[in-house]
Design a protein around this motif. Structure first.
Motif, PDB file in Angstrom:
ATOM      1  N   UNK A   1       2.985  -1.363  55.031  1.00  0.00           N
ATOM      2  CA  UNK A   1       4.054  -1.404  54.034  1.00  0.00           C
ATOM      3  C   UNK A   1       4.094  -2.734  53.305  1.00  0.00           C
ATOM      4  N   UNK A   2       3.894  -3.821  54.036  1.00  0.00           N
ATOM      5  CA  UNK A   2       3.885  -5.135  53.390  1.00  0.00           C
ATOM      6  C   UNK A   2       2.684  -5.292  52.465  1.00  0.00           C
ATOM      7  N   UNK A   3       1.548  -4.744  52.859  1.00  0.00           N
ATOM      8  CA  UNK A   3       0.356  -4.844  52.009  1.00  0.00           C
ATOM      9  C   UNK A   3       0.478  -3.955  50.779  1.00  0.00           C
ATOM     10  N   UNK A   4       1.046  -2.757  50.949  1.00  0.00           N
ATOM     11  CA  UNK A   4       1.173  -1.836  49.807  1.00  0.00           C
ATOM     12  C   UNK A   4       2.257  -2.287  48.833  1.00  0.00           C
ATOM     13  N   UNK A   5       3.262  -2.980  49.317  1.00  0.00           N
ATOM     14  CA  UNK A   5       4.406  -3.334  48.477  1.00  0.00           C
ATOM     15  C   UNK A   5       4.054  -4.384  47.424  1.00  0.00           C
ATOM     16  N   UNK A   6       3.052  -5.203  47.698  1.00  0.00           N
ATOM     17  CA  UNK A   6       2.702  -6.240  46.728  1.00  0.00           C
ATOM     18  C   UNK A   6       1.885  -5.620  45.607  1.00  0.00           C
ATOM     19  N   UNK A   7       2.428  -5.692  44.395  1.00  0.00           N
ATOM     20  CA  UNK A   7       1.736  -5.101  43.251  1.00  0.00           C
ATOM     21  C   UNK A   7       0.881  -6.158  42.559  1.00  0.00           C
ATOM     22  N   UNK A   8      -0.016  -5.661  41.755  1.00  0.00           N
ATOM     23  CA  UNK A   8      -0.908  -6.548  41.013  1.00  0.00           C
ATOM     24  C   UNK A   8      -0.706  -6.316  39.523  1.00  0.00           C
ATOM     25  N   UNK A   9      -0.950  -7.321  38.742  1.00  0.00           N
ATOM     26  CA  UNK A   9      -0.774  -7.217  37.289  1.00  0.00           C
ATOM     27  C   UNK A   9      -1.840  -6.292  36.699  1.00  0.00           C
ATOM     28  N   UNK A  10      -1.425  -5.535  35.696  1.00  0.00           N
ATOM     29  CA  UNK A  10      -2.363  -4.695  34.981  1.00  0.00           C
ATOM     30  C   UNK A  10      -2.676  -3.366  35.651  1.00  0.00           C
ATOM     31  N   UNK A  11      -1.837  -2.917  36.568  1.00  0.00           N
ATOM     32  CA  UNK A  11      -2.074  -1.634  37.221  1.00  0.00           C
ATOM     33  C   UNK A  11      -1.603  -0.491  36.332  1.00  0.00           C
TER      34      UNK A  11
ATOM     35  N   UNK B   1      -0.493   5.470  37.446  1.00  0.00           N
ATOM     36  CA  UNK B   1      -0.983   6.247  38.577  1.00  0.00           C
ATOM     37  C   UNK B   1      -1.170   5.360  39.801  1.00  0.00           C
ATOM     38  N   UNK B   2      -1.750   4.195  39.594  1.00  0.00           N
ATOM     39  CA  UNK B   2      -1.948   3.257  40.700  1.00  0.00           C
ATOM     40  C   UNK B   2      -0.604   2.781  41.245  1.00  0.00           C
ATOM     41  N   UNK B   3       0.343   2.498  40.373  1.00  0.00           N
ATOM     42  CA  UNK B   3       1.675   2.085  40.828  1.00  0.00           C
ATOM     43  C   UNK B   3       2.353   3.196  41.613  1.00  0.00           C
ATOM     44  N   UNK B   4       2.199   4.438  41.148  1.00  0.00           N
ATOM     45  CA  UNK B   4       2.780   5.571  41.866  1.00  0.00           C
ATOM     46  C   UNK B   4       2.150   5.771  43.231  1.00  0.00           C
ATOM     47  N   UNK B   5       0.821   5.652  43.295  1.00  0.00           N
ATOM     48  CA  UNK B   5       0.145   5.778  44.581  1.00  0.00           C
ATOM     49  C   UNK B   5       0.538   4.643  45.523  1.00  0.00           C
TER      50      UNK B   5
END
Length: 167
Positions: free
Chosen positions: A60-70, A73-77
């Motif tokens: 959960x901690x690894x998935x919660x960090x988002x990256x710029x330019x996603x 679909x990637x944000x939803x996944x």
């Protein structure tokens, strides 16, 4: 009309939550005795559920960090992955808590299930120990990464190509 829709949504939402909680408790009360009777007993069940919690929290901690330019679909996944990991992190805790006896309940469905106390103790000890070990591993890994970065910058400064010491 809007107030009626809001009240109706609240009533349906609360009903769905209560139905889910009741089904979850019934599921837990039916399956905990079967799990506790497996080889290894309640201590193994608590340890395995603790491992699931630590892995879920880490994911959960690894998935919660988002990256710029996603993309969306990637944000939803990523959000779905975070939700699944949070369910894996909190599910075993609520599962074991549902197996414990209810407060102020005298019916047969609220009785103590033998072994749930030991399983809960093993769960708490397992989560504490594995969480501490993971935290130590992650902090040592980040310290090593920071040391490598400092060494890289030192070598660049030595060549006159890196950030200056004054900056």
């Amino acid at each position: 009309m809007g107030i009626i829709v809001v009240v109706l949504c609240l009533v349906v939402g609360v009903g769905a939550i209560l139905l889910f909680m009741g089904l979850w408790k019934r599921f837990a009360r039916e399956t905990v005795p079967v799990l506790v009777d497996l080889p290894g007993g309640p201590w193994a069940v608590g340890g395995i559920l603790g491992l699931i919690t630590v892995v879920g929290a880490t994911g959960g901690l690894r998935c919660a960090s988002s990256r710029a330019g996603e993309t969306r679909l990637t944000q939803g996944l990523r959000a779905a992955g975070t939700a699944a990991c949070c369910a894996a992190a909190f599910g075993p805790l609520f599962y074991l808590l549902s197996g414990l006896p209810g407060k102020n309940c005298r019916s047969a469905s609220c009785e103590y299930i033998p072994g749930t106390g030991s399983a809960f103790l093993a769960y708490v000890l397992g989560v504490g120990l594995m969480g501490w070990l993971f935290w130590r591993w992650a902090s040592a890994r980040s310290e090593a990464q920071a040391a490598r970065e400092r060494e890289r910058l030192r070598r660049l400064r030595k060549k006159g190509k890196g950030k200056s010491r004054a900056a």
